[in-house]
Design an enzyme around this catalytic site. Structure first.
Site, PDB file in Angstrom:
ATOM      1  N   HIS A   1       0.799  -1.331  -0.378  1.00 66.70           N
ATOM      2  CA  HIS A   1       0.201   0.495  -0.097  1.00 66.70           C
ATOM      3  C   HIS A   1       1.390   1.221  -0.441  1.00 66.70           C
ATOM      4  O   HIS A   1       1.984   1.387   0.651  1.00 66.70           O
ATOM      5  CB  HIS A   1      -0.777  -0.488   1.318  1.00 66.70           C
ATOM      6  CG  HIS A   1      -1.851   1.311   1.412  1.00 66.70           C
ATOM      7  ND1 HIS A   1      -1.233   2.524   1.125  1.00 66.70           N
ATOM      8  CD2 HIS A   1      -2.729   0.610   1.062  1.00 66.70           C
ATOM      9  CE1 HIS A   1      -2.561   3.048   1.083  1.00 66.70           C
ATOM     10  NE2 HIS A   1      -4.051   2.221   1.105  1.00 66.70           N
TER      11      HIS A   1
ATOM     12  N   GLU B   1      -4.099   2.373  -7.069  1.00 62.83           N
ATOM     13  CA  GLU B   1      -4.169   3.134  -6.268  1.00 62.83           C
ATOM     14  C   GLU B   1      -4.081   4.140  -6.662  1.00 62.83           C
ATOM     15  O   GLU B   1      -2.018   4.286  -6.062  1.00 62.83           O
ATOM     16  CB  GLU B   1      -4.385   3.166  -5.169  1.00 62.83           C
ATOM     17  CG  GLU B   1      -5.177   1.538  -4.463  1.00 62.83           C
ATOM     18  CD  GLU B   1      -5.166   1.607  -3.553  1.00 62.83           C
ATOM     19  OE1 GLU B   1      -6.550   2.221  -2.913  1.00 62.83           O
ATOM     20  OE2 GLU B   1      -4.829   1.633  -2.269  1.00 62.83           O
TER      21      GLU B   1
ATOM     22  N   SER C   1     -10.376   7.379  -2.913  1.00 59.64           N
ATOM     23  CA  SER C   1     -11.500   7.963  -3.061  1.00 59.64           C
ATOM     24  C   SER C   1     -12.825   7.417  -3.614  1.00 59.64           C
ATOM     25  O   SER C   1     -13.949   8.297  -3.888  1.00 59.64           O
ATOM     26  CB  SER C   1     -12.129   9.588  -3.542  1.00 59.64           C
ATOM     27  OG  SER C   1     -10.431  10.013  -2.662  1.00 59.64           O
TER      28      SER C   1
HETATM   29  P1  PGA Z   1      -9.764   5.822   0.618  1.00 61.41           P
HETATM   30  O1  PGA Z   1      -8.602   4.771   0.816  1.00 61.41           O
HETATM   31  O2  PGA Z   1     -10.584   5.359  -0.158  1.00 61.41           O
HETATM   32  O3  PGA Z   1     -10.000   6.625   1.897  1.00 61.41           O
HETATM   33  O4  PGA Z   1      -8.981   7.111  -0.081  1.00 61.41           O
HETATM   34  C1  PGA Z   1      -8.241   4.186  -0.143  1.00 61.41           C
HETATM   35  C2  PGA Z   1      -7.095   2.898   0.381  1.00 61.41           C
HETATM   36  O5  PGA Z   1      -6.332   3.594   0.925  1.00 61.41           O
HETATM   37  O6  PGA Z   1      -7.066   1.870  -0.430  1.00 61.41           O
END
Ligand code: PGA
Length: 269
Positions: free
Chosen positions: A111, A186, A230
């Site tokens: 991540h 991401e 998000s």
């Molecule tokens: P978020 O985080 O939905 O709050 O943007 C996503 C993630 O970090 O996996």
């Protein structure tokens, strides 16, 4: 392909009691929603893993007879130690086998918050993948570019470099991974910011990731490619409209049961 809707709870909530009640709320609402047809997963902190696992699995055995049509939510961890081939003197670390022992069947690897705050690089992440494979955990590999990379049109180079991790794995390991891997795209600039790429941008990137895997690592050609950053109950439908998005990794919105289930509803396609 069944879509994945995965809640990454990060360092939330503040107490074990809140984590248990969030789990109970979710499993009760989920069991009442037989129309939902996607694979759900929650990923709490290590400290809450045991309590969340107990709540999750107790509820699953209770609801099993009544409702077989909803897929049972699965459980993951946010990270595992790169030194977890066995138990050992690694202060502060948790091993893949320990996570598995408490009921997790998945782990996030790479991540962006781990890459950023813990300087995790491909070398370390490769050990984590190996440890997960050895312990029998499945893997969600997170990849994504920074805002600077995005603005300079360097997204593909960054992703190729992150996907290079598979070059260090043996053919046997790649073949083990073939049925045990999800890749989550991401973009770092979309995480927790409320900014999201356009659907066309995500489609182009997910398509690129898929072709790159197919061309370079034949075993991984069928890997589901998710999107994260998000995702909420309002934009989920747009993402779910694309066959190139095989699910979502959700941070903030996964902490509110109603929002998380609306996202699951969107992906029950
Ligand atoms: P978020 O985080 O939905 O709050 O943007 C996503 C993630 O970090 O996996």
């Amino acid at each position: 392909m069944q879509a994945w809707v995965i809640g990454n709870w990060k360092q939330h909530p503040a107490t074990k009691a809140q984590a248990v009640s969030l789990t109970n709320e979710l499993t009760q609402a989920w069991a009442k929603s037989p129309q939902h047809n996607c694979q759900l997963m929650i990923i709490p902190t290590y400290l809450h893993l045991d309590a969340v696992a107990t709540a999750l699995f107790t509820s699953q055995s209770k609801h099993h007879q009544k409702n077989n049509s909803s897929l049972s939510p699965q459980l993951g961890v946010q990270d595992i130690s790169a030194h977890s081939y066995s138990t050992g003197a690694f202060t502060g670390d948790c091993s893949a086998a320990q996570a598995k022992d408490l009921g997790a069947s998945w782990t996030l690897v790479g991540h962006s918050e781990r890459r950023q705050y813990h300087q995790e690089d491909n070398d370390q992440l490769c050990h984590k993948i190996r440890c997960a494979l050895t312990a029998g955990l499945n893997i969600i590999l997170c990849i994504g570019e920074s805002l600077a990379d995005y603005e300079q049109n360097h997204t593909k180079q960054t992703l190729i470099q992150q996907l290079d991790i598979f070059n260090d794995l043996t053919d046997t390991e790649l073949s083990q991974l073939s049925s045990r891997l999800l890749v989550a795209y991401e973009p770092i600039w979309a995480i927790g910011t409320g900014k999201v790429p356009t659907l066309d941008e995500i489609n182009a990137v997910n398509n690129f990731i898929k072709s790159h895997l197919t061309q370079n690592f034949a075993n991984l050609a069928n890997t589901p490619i998710l999107y994260g950053g998000s995702v909420n109950e309002k934009n989920a439908k747009t993402f779910a409209s694309s066959e190139l998005i095989n699910g979502v990794l959700v941070g903030g919105a996964s902490l509110v049961t109603d929002k998380f289930l609306q996202i699951a509803q969107a992906f029950s396609r």
